[in-house]
Design an enzyme around this catalytic site. Structure first.
Site, PDB file in Angstrom:
ATOM      1  N   GLY A  15       0.762  -1.080   0.142  1.00  0.00           N
ATOM      2  CA  GLY A  15       0.183  -0.241  -0.031  1.00  0.00           C
ATOM      3  C   GLY A  15       0.675   1.279   0.056  1.00  0.00           C
TER       4      GLY A  15
ATOM      5  N   ASN B 214       1.915   3.045  -2.552  1.00  0.00           N
ATOM      6  CA  ASN B 214       1.243   4.123  -3.280  1.00  0.00           C
ATOM      7  C   ASN B 214       0.203   4.822  -2.778  1.00  0.00           C
ATOM      8  OD1 ASN B 214       2.701   4.392  -6.102  1.00  0.00           O
ATOM      9  ND2 ASN B 214       2.710   2.149  -5.705  1.00  0.00           N
TER      10      ASN B 214
ATOM     11  N   MET C 139      -3.693  -6.729  -7.101  1.00  0.00           N
ATOM     12  CA  MET C 139      -3.259  -7.768  -7.637  1.00  0.00           C
ATOM     13  C   MET C 139      -4.176  -8.973  -8.218  1.00  0.00           C
ATOM     14  SD  MET C 139       0.034  -7.069  -7.841  1.00  0.00           S
ATOM     15  CE  MET C 139       0.679  -8.501  -8.284  1.00  0.00           C
TER      16      MET C 139
ATOM     17  N   ILE D  57      -6.923  -9.499 -11.787  1.00  0.00           N
ATOM     18  CA  ILE D  57      -7.528  -8.968 -13.172  1.00  0.00           C
ATOM     19  C   ILE D  57      -9.043  -8.803 -13.199  1.00  0.00           C
ATOM     20  CG2 ILE D  57      -7.612  -9.699 -15.361  1.00  0.00           C
ATOM     21  CD1 ILE D  57      -5.225 -11.160 -15.427  1.00  0.00           C
ATOM     22  N   LEU D  58      -9.210  -7.416 -13.559  1.00  0.00           N
ATOM     23  CA  LEU D  58     -10.562  -7.107 -13.281  1.00  0.00           C
ATOM     24  C   LEU D  58     -11.346  -7.402 -14.689  1.00  0.00           C
ATOM     25  CD1 LEU D  58      -9.707  -3.707 -11.492  1.00  0.00           C
ATOM     26  CD2 LEU D  58     -11.292  -5.426 -10.704  1.00  0.00           C
TER      27      LEU D  58
ATOM     28  N   ASN E 262      -4.443   3.095 -13.470  1.00  0.00           N
ATOM     29  CA  ASN E 262      -3.528   2.122 -12.821  1.00  0.00           C
ATOM     30  C   ASN E 262      -2.088   2.627 -12.848  1.00  0.00           C
ATOM     31  OD1 ASN E 262      -2.661  -0.481 -11.716  1.00  0.00           O
ATOM     32  ND2 ASN E 262      -1.970  -1.110 -13.684  1.00  0.00           N
TER      33      ASN E 262
ATOM     34  N   HIS F 149       1.676   0.948 -13.061  1.00  0.00           N
ATOM     35  CA  HIS F 149       2.455  -0.272 -13.706  1.00  0.00           C
ATOM     36  C   HIS F 149       3.970  -0.049 -13.553  1.00  0.00           C
ATOM     37  CE1 HIS F 149       2.968  -4.034 -15.302  1.00  0.00           C
ATOM     38  NE2 HIS F 149       4.087  -3.426 -16.114  1.00  0.00           N
TER      39      HIS F 149
HETATM   40  C1  GRF Z   1       3.878  -1.178  -7.494  1.00  0.00           C
HETATM   41  O1  GRF Z   1       5.167  -1.294  -8.033  1.00  0.00           O
HETATM   42  C2  GRF Z   1       2.704  -0.832  -8.503  1.00  0.00           C
HETATM   43  O2  GRF Z   1       3.136  -0.017  -9.690  1.00  0.00           O
HETATM   44  C3  GRF Z   1       2.619  -2.229  -8.901  1.00  0.00           C
HETATM   45  O3  GRF Z   1       2.291  -2.887  -7.646  1.00  0.00           O
HETATM   46  C4  GRF Z   1       3.310  -2.314  -6.472  1.00  0.00           C
HETATM   47  C5  GRF Z   1       2.280  -1.752  -5.681  1.00  0.00           C
HETATM   48  O4  GRF Z   1       3.204  -1.327  -4.574  1.00  0.00           O
HETATM   49  N1  GRF Z   1       1.198  -2.164  -9.435  1.00  0.00           N
HETATM   50  P1  GRF Z   1       2.506  -0.680  -3.105  1.00  0.00           P
HETATM   51  O5  GRF Z   1       1.478  -1.604  -2.582  1.00  0.00           O
HETATM   52  O6  GRF Z   1       1.767   0.703  -3.819  1.00  0.00           O
HETATM   53  O7  GRF Z   1       3.610  -0.377  -2.175  1.00  0.00           O
END
Ligand code: GRF
Length: 228
Positions: free
Chosen positions: A12, A14, A89, A91-92, A106, A108
């Site tokens: 989490g 981000n 994580m 797929i929608l 999203n 990525h």
């Molecule tokens: C990030 O690298 C994001 O780009 C990818 O999954 C990771 C999530 O990290 N989709 P966090 O849970 O936000 O720390």
């Protein structure tokens, strides 16, 4: 005031950066709900921040469609304008992505269209990529394939391994995602089902936070239409 739903599955970080950006930069946005598809560190952290949380586990639903529908219901109940996937994580399904077209975003960890899917950092090293980074994009039914909103890139060093590279890219992500949110709040960025529009004349590069990883300001690869 933009209302956000953030979907997570893991650490989490981000999500936390988006929450910090709202508070510290006084963005006209509010996290209306953080949803995860499993118990995870991120959802515990969100609750500790005082954010509304919901865990909607796949195992409680007979089909992926039913699981998606429950998530959609939680998004609607929160009256979210935008949904930020932040390490979600799963797929929608196409019905979900269609209903939320233009509002589903999203992040990525690669320079899309390169390295869609998982394990992007090791794959970048194995492919001897010299540049790597992160992409924020609109989500469509095809995996990691929607219109690109913004990318941030860095040089891959010969000393990088997958873990080091992941850590460096994550620093970019932590600047990139809040910047995209800020741009949505400012009206600099507008999104439609299949279209990303930056108001090019009015977007000074210095709106990238100064705390950004040293090379970030230069590393931002603006979509053509967004070049300042
Ligand atoms: C990030 O690298 C994001 O780009 C990818 O999954 C990771 C999530 O990290 N989709 P966090 O849970 O936000 O720390």
């Amino acid at each position: 005031m933009l209302r956000l739903a953030i979907l997570i599955s893991g650490r989490g970080s981000n999500m936390i950066k988006l929450a910090e950006a709202i508070d510290q930069s006084h963005l006209n946005a509010q996290i209306a709900v953080v949803i995860s598809n499993q118990h995870c560190a991120g959802i515990t952290h969100a609750a500790a921040l005082g954010l509304p949380t919901k865990i909607i586990e796949k195992q409680n639903f007979a089909t992926r469609h039913a699981h998606d529908a429950a998530i959609e219901q939680a998004i609607n109940a929160a009256a979210a304008d935008f949904v930020f996937l932040a390490g979600y994580m799963a797929i929608l399904g196409a019905e979900f992505t269609t209903v939320l077209a233009g509002r589903l975003i999203n992040i990525h960890p690669s320079l899309l269209p390169e390295f869609k899917g998982l394990d992007t950092h090791q794959r970048a090293i194995d492919a001897h990529a010299t540049r790597h980074g992160a992409t924020v994009h609109l989500v469509t039914a095809a995996l990691d394939d929607g219109p690109i909103i913004l990318q941030a890139e860095l040089s891959v060093s010969p000393h990088d391994n997958a873990d080091k590279l992941a850590a460096r890219v994550l620093q970019l992500e932590h600047q990139l995602y809040p910047f995209v949110l800020k741009s949505l709040c400012d009206g600099q960025l507008t999104l439609a089902a299949d279209k990303v529009t930056w108001r090019r004349q009015e977007l000074p590069t210095q709106t990238v936070p100064p705390s950004a990883a040293a090379a970030f300001a230069e590393a931002v690869r603006w979509p053509d239409a967004a070049k300042p």
